[in-house]
Scaffold this motif. Structure first.
Motif, mmCIF file in Angstrom:
data_model
loop_
_atom_site.group_PDB
_atom_site.id
_atom_site.type_symbol
_atom_site.label_atom_id
_atom_site.label_comp_id
_atom_site.label_asym_id
_atom_site.label_seq_id
_atom_site.Cartn_x
_atom_site.Cartn_y
_atom_site.Cartn_z
ATOM 1 N N MET A 8 -25.861 -77.776 -35.143
ATOM 2 C CA MET A 8 -26.606 -77.153 -36.162
ATOM 3 C C MET A 8 -27.144 -75.754 -35.832
ATOM 4 S SD MET A 8 -28.838 -79.934 -38.350
ATOM 5 C CE MET A 8 -29.107 -81.175 -37.277
ATOM 6 N N TYR B 111 -37.805 -86.301 -29.916
ATOM 7 C CA TYR B 111 -36.895 -86.001 -28.762
ATOM 8 C C TYR B 111 -37.022 -84.507 -28.320
ATOM 9 C CZ TYR B 111 -32.484 -84.857 -26.772
ATOM 10 O OH TYR B 111 -31.421 -84.603 -25.814
ATOM 11 N N PRO B 112 -37.057 -83.526 -29.264
ATOM 12 C CA PRO B 112 -37.478 -82.171 -28.521
ATOM 13 C C PRO B 112 -38.499 -82.038 -27.521
ATOM 14 C CG PRO B 112 -36.902 -82.002 -30.878
ATOM 15 C CD PRO B 112 -36.958 -83.453 -30.634
ATOM 16 N N TYR C 129 -37.426 -83.817 -24.502
ATOM 17 C CA TYR C 129 -36.216 -83.055 -23.701
ATOM 18 C C TYR C 129 -36.993 -81.791 -23.041
ATOM 19 C CZ TYR C 129 -32.087 -80.368 -22.639
ATOM 20 O OH TYR C 129 -31.170 -79.827 -21.919
ATOM 21 N N LEU D 80 -34.296 -79.195 -42.654
ATOM 22 C CA LEU D 80 -34.602 -80.645 -42.363
ATOM 23 C C LEU D 80 -35.649 -81.258 -41.773
ATOM 24 C CD1 LEU D 80 -30.930 -81.790 -41.403
ATOM 25 C CD2 LEU D 80 -32.109 -81.947 -43.617
ATOM 26 N N PRO E 155 -31.490 -76.722 -39.432
ATOM 27 C CA PRO E 155 -32.722 -77.243 -38.472
ATOM 28 C C PRO E 155 -33.799 -76.479 -38.960
ATOM 29 C CG PRO E 155 -31.074 -75.733 -37.357
ATOM 30 C CD PRO E 155 -30.668 -76.166 -38.674
ATOM 31 N N TYR F 31 -34.411 -71.717 -19.187
ATOM 32 C CA TYR F 31 -34.949 -72.789 -19.892
ATOM 33 C C TYR F 31 -35.828 -73.563 -19.247
ATOM 34 C CZ TYR F 31 -31.882 -71.959 -24.036
ATOM 35 O OH TYR F 31 -31.439 -71.606 -25.036
ATOM 36 N N VAL G 276 -36.756 -88.465 -39.241
ATOM 37 C CA VAL G 276 -36.810 -87.101 -39.211
ATOM 38 C C VAL G 276 -37.699 -86.687 -37.864
ATOM 39 C CG1 VAL G 276 -37.350 -84.783 -40.115
ATOM 40 C CG2 VAL G 276 -35.929 -86.612 -41.131
ATOM 41 N N ILE H 252 -36.008 -87.304 -34.494
ATOM 42 C CA ILE H 252 -34.912 -86.353 -34.372
ATOM 43 C C ILE H 252 -35.287 -84.765 -33.860
ATOM 44 C CG2 ILE H 252 -32.766 -85.247 -34.935
ATOM 45 C CD1 ILE H 252 -32.386 -87.858 -36.615
ATOM 46 N N PHE H 253 -36.281 -84.337 -34.827
ATOM 47 C CA PHE H 253 -36.527 -82.981 -34.621
ATOM 48 C C PHE H 253 -37.897 -82.648 -34.122
ATOM 49 C CE2 PHE H 253 -33.643 -82.937 -38.284
ATOM 50 C CZ PHE H 253 -32.682 -81.894 -37.792
ATOM 51 N N GLU I 180 -27.899 -77.758 -30.620
ATOM 52 C CA GLU I 180 -26.604 -77.847 -30.058
ATOM 53 C C GLU I 180 -25.740 -79.194 -30.119
ATOM 54 O OE1 GLU I 180 -27.685 -76.568 -26.077
ATOM 55 O OE2 GLU I 180 -27.692 -74.438 -26.420
ATOM 56 N N LEU I 181 -26.470 -80.191 -29.951
ATOM 57 C CA LEU I 181 -26.011 -81.804 -29.896
ATOM 58 C C LEU I 181 -25.598 -81.999 -31.492
ATOM 59 C CD1 LEU I 181 -28.567 -83.750 -27.900
ATOM 60 C CD2 LEU I 181 -26.216 -82.991 -27.232
ATOM 61 N N LEU J 25 -35.780 -78.597 -29.456
ATOM 62 C CA LEU J 25 -35.256 -78.049 -30.713
ATOM 63 C C LEU J 25 -33.860 -77.484 -30.679
ATOM 64 C CD1 LEU J 25 -35.576 -78.690 -33.459
ATOM 65 C CD2 LEU J 25 -36.806 -76.451 -33.817
ATOM 66 N N ILE J 26 -33.712 -76.531 -29.607
ATOM 67 C CA ILE J 26 -32.319 -75.835 -29.268
ATOM 68 C C ILE J 26 -31.469 -76.793 -29.054
ATOM 69 C CG2 ILE J 26 -31.193 -74.071 -27.872
ATOM 70 C CD1 ILE J 26 -34.088 -72.737 -27.855
ATOM 71 N N LYS J 27 -31.875 -77.628 -28.085
ATOM 72 C CA LYS J 27 -30.932 -78.797 -27.562
ATOM 73 C C LYS J 27 -30.436 -79.573 -28.761
ATOM 74 C CE LYS J 27 -28.812 -81.135 -24.214
ATOM 75 N NZ LYS J 27 -27.789 -80.532 -23.756
ATOM 76 N N VAL J 28 -31.302 -80.301 -29.538
ATOM 77 C CA VAL J 28 -30.827 -80.916 -30.766
ATOM 78 C C VAL J 28 -29.885 -80.206 -31.632
ATOM 79 C CG1 VAL J 28 -31.823 -81.834 -32.880
ATOM 80 C CG2 VAL J 28 -33.202 -82.193 -30.829
#
Lengths: 289, 312
Positions: free
Chosen positions: A146, B32-33, B36, A155, A152, B283, B25, B28-29, A142-143, A137-140
């Motif tokens: 936001m 993907y997280p 990743y 949404l 974040p 990380y 949504v 994306i939220f 940054e990309l 989520l931190i990566k999203v």
């Protein structure tokens, strides 16, 4: 008739025992909040001496001291934190309820390929907690630039599987497809039918889910404390509570209790008015940690 | 018939349109997280100046930190702490909730004011956990009101309870219990009221006592709700953060078989220490721990879905 009268007499001792336990549990539930309120009106040195049951006159001095202290340090101020929490929580609640209803409606009213898969998928992801993917989520953030904004936190509420689940459960009995079909004959568009006919029919369920969505967002500490870590002035109410504890070597308990008092009062007042709906919502299994 | 089918298909595209925002949504939220985080668990981050350089670690984060000596077994310790904290609050919680639910649904001894009891017992659950944690911290601090009372009563030494590994562990379990038993009780009352009353009537005709009815009708028919309560509580419990973090930051230490264990540091608290900015930030390590937590959560939820499948 006779048997119940006998039964009543025989079990009155049992009943008294149950009342005593229930009342003790109620005292246990209320006692810490009572101490909180009393202590917020006392001077720090008095608080340190032990438990007190009568209020003092120190609340406004404690409050003024707290405000002066947060102004002097870099942490977020009390009223700013409450405002920030509202800025996050209100749109979060609205988006979560609206889009969960839209999703549940799409899965209830229409037939399309992949519908069962979509529903099964939403059911399956209900149990995945957001905490496990915080690094991503931190990566999203940054990309999408936001990071350090409120977005974040707001949404992601558009994809709340648990809310979709409860809205769909409600629609299965509370929404008749015939009404939708009648509106179609009148020539209304599909999206308009949802907004003008669908939503009024599911309003009670939306209201219940809105309360729980609001409370969850309002009380959330983990995600904002990570995504807003670099933005002092964007701290939310739970982050303010965290700052009450930290960075004070000379702890002033009066000030801490005064701060806690102000963060707890809006919820207590809201609970006073909404408790009936909240308890009914919990009974439906409408709440999940 | 044919026309009708055509119409359904025609409208079907709106269904896709209506559920699309949710899935976009979600991708994306959440999706993907998650991917990743998995990816990141196979990478090392090394910092040169202000630029982060990512290098392939393979299983390095796992072999070093999860299973190796570099982590010192901290992830397993944190998981053990989290699980025991959960058990210690859940077992009394479910027992008391069951007892209260049985009392409130007992028609022979109808208690007055059921609504008021529910409202009051549920109340701690709705208050911000952060506020509750700092409230209990203030009460149990060296100079706290409850602490002073305990010292006067001779129940606690002058030294702080917050720094005491075992005492603070039990206090945190108690706070969780105190916050959640009202919630569980309300769910169980609703479950018991959902049981077909004719079963109880038949049992009464057969002369069954209310204790017999409770164990032979209520408990077996309540099983799905008990399972649901247990699994949602377990998954929530695995993510426990706010209360121990704000109560005492997981700091106190207890000795377990020669090893020093931070007695109130949960797995999510541990993950966060490697996310916080500073020299300790890592990380890759945080991601490897997150993956372990994800797998454990997944196993718990799969048990749940399997149980509900059996029911259907």
């Amino acid at each position: 008739m006779e048997t119940t009268a006998v039964g009543k007499k025989k079990t009155s001792g049992k009943k008294i025992f149950r009342y005593v336990i229930c009342i003790l549990l109620c005292i246990l539930s209320l006692f810490p909040f009572y101490v909180l309120i009393i202590n917020s009106t006392l001077e720090s040195n008095v608080i340190k001496q032990g438990l007190h049951f009568l209020p003092g006159k120190y609340f406004f001095r404690n409050y003024a001291g707290l405000i002066a202290k947060t102004n002097a340090t870099s942490s977020v101020s009390l009223w700013r934190a409450l405002l920030n929490s509202l800025i996050v929580t209100v749109p979060t609640t609205l988006l979560q309820i609206y889009f969960a209803s839209l999703t549940a409606y799409g899965l209830t009213v229409y037939n399309f390929k992949g519908k069962n898969f979509a529903w099964g998928f939403i059911y399956a992801i209900m149990m995945i907690p957001t905490q496990v993917s915080i690094v991503g989520l931190i990566k999203v953030c940054e990309l999408t630039h936001m990071y350090g904004t409120f977005l974040p936190l707001i949404l992601p509420a558009m994809a709340a599987p648990t809310t979709v689940y409860f809205m769909k459960q409600y629609m299965q009995t509370g929404l008749s497809v015939e009404i939708v079909e009648a509106a179609r004959i009148d020539g209304a568009g599909e999206f308009r039918i949802f907004n003008t006919i669908g939503i009024p029919l599911i309003k009670p369920a939306m209201a219940t889910q809105a309360i729980f969505a609001f409370v969850a967002s309002w009380n959330n500490l983990y995600t904002p404390s990570i995504l807003l870590a670099t933005e002092q002035d964007k701290g939310t109410m739970p982050m303010f509570v965290e700052s009450l504890k930290s960075n004070d070597k000379k702890r002033d308990f009066g000030q801490i209790y005064a701060g806690l008092f102000i963060t707890v009062i809006p919820i207590l007042v809201a609970y006073l008015f909404l408790s009936k709906y909240i308890v009914a919502g919990v009974a439906l299994g409408g709440v999940k940690e | 018939m044919n026309n009708n089918k055509k119409k359904t298909v025609e409208y079907g595209k709106y269904g896709v349109l209506f559920i699309a925002p949710f899935f976009i949504v979600f991708l994306i939220f959440q999706f993907y997280p998650l991917l990743y985080t998995f990816y990141k668990s196979f990478m090392y981050d090394s910092k040169t100046g202000r630029n982060k350089v990512e290098t392939l670690a393979g299983l390095g984060n796992y072999t070093n930190y999860v299973f190796g000596s570099a982590g010192g077994g901290e992830v397993w310790q944190a998981i053990a702490v989290t699980v025991v904290l959960w058990l210690l609050n859940f077992i009394p919680q479910i027992l008391l909730s069951l007892l209260l639910a049985a009392w409130f649904t007992d028609n022979f001894n109808k208690l007055k004011g059921e609504g008021a009891y529910k409202v009051i017992m549920y109340m701690p659950n709705i208050i911000t956990a952060a506020t509750i944690a700092v409230l209990f911290y203030s009460l149990f601090d060296v100079n706290g009101s409850i602490k002073s009372l305990f010292v006067k009563l001779g129940w606690a030494p002058e030294t702080g309870m917050l720094d005491h590994g075992l005492a603070s562990f039990f206090i945190i379990a108690f706070i969780q219990f105190w916050m959640w038993y009202g919630n569980t009780m309300i769910v169980l009352i609703a479950g018991i009221l959902g049981i077909n009353p004719s079963l109880y009537e038949a049992a009464m005709v057969d002369g069954a006592t209310s204790t017999q009815q409770f164990f032979q009708i209520t408990i077996p028919l309540l099983k799905p709700i008990l399972q649901f309560t247990m699994v949602t509580s377990a998954i929530g419990g695995l993510q426990m953060y706010d209360i121990p973090q704000l109560f005492n930051e997981g700091n106190p230490v207890i000795k377990v078989g020669g090893a020093s264990v931070m007695s109130t540091r949960t797995i999510v608290m541990l993950i966060k220490t490697y996310i916080n900015a500073g020299p300790g930030q890592n990380y890759g390590r945080a991601s490897a721990y997150s993956v372990i937590l994800f797998i454990i959560t997944l196993i718990v939820s799969m048990v749940f879905y399997k149980l509900t499948d059996e029911k259907n």
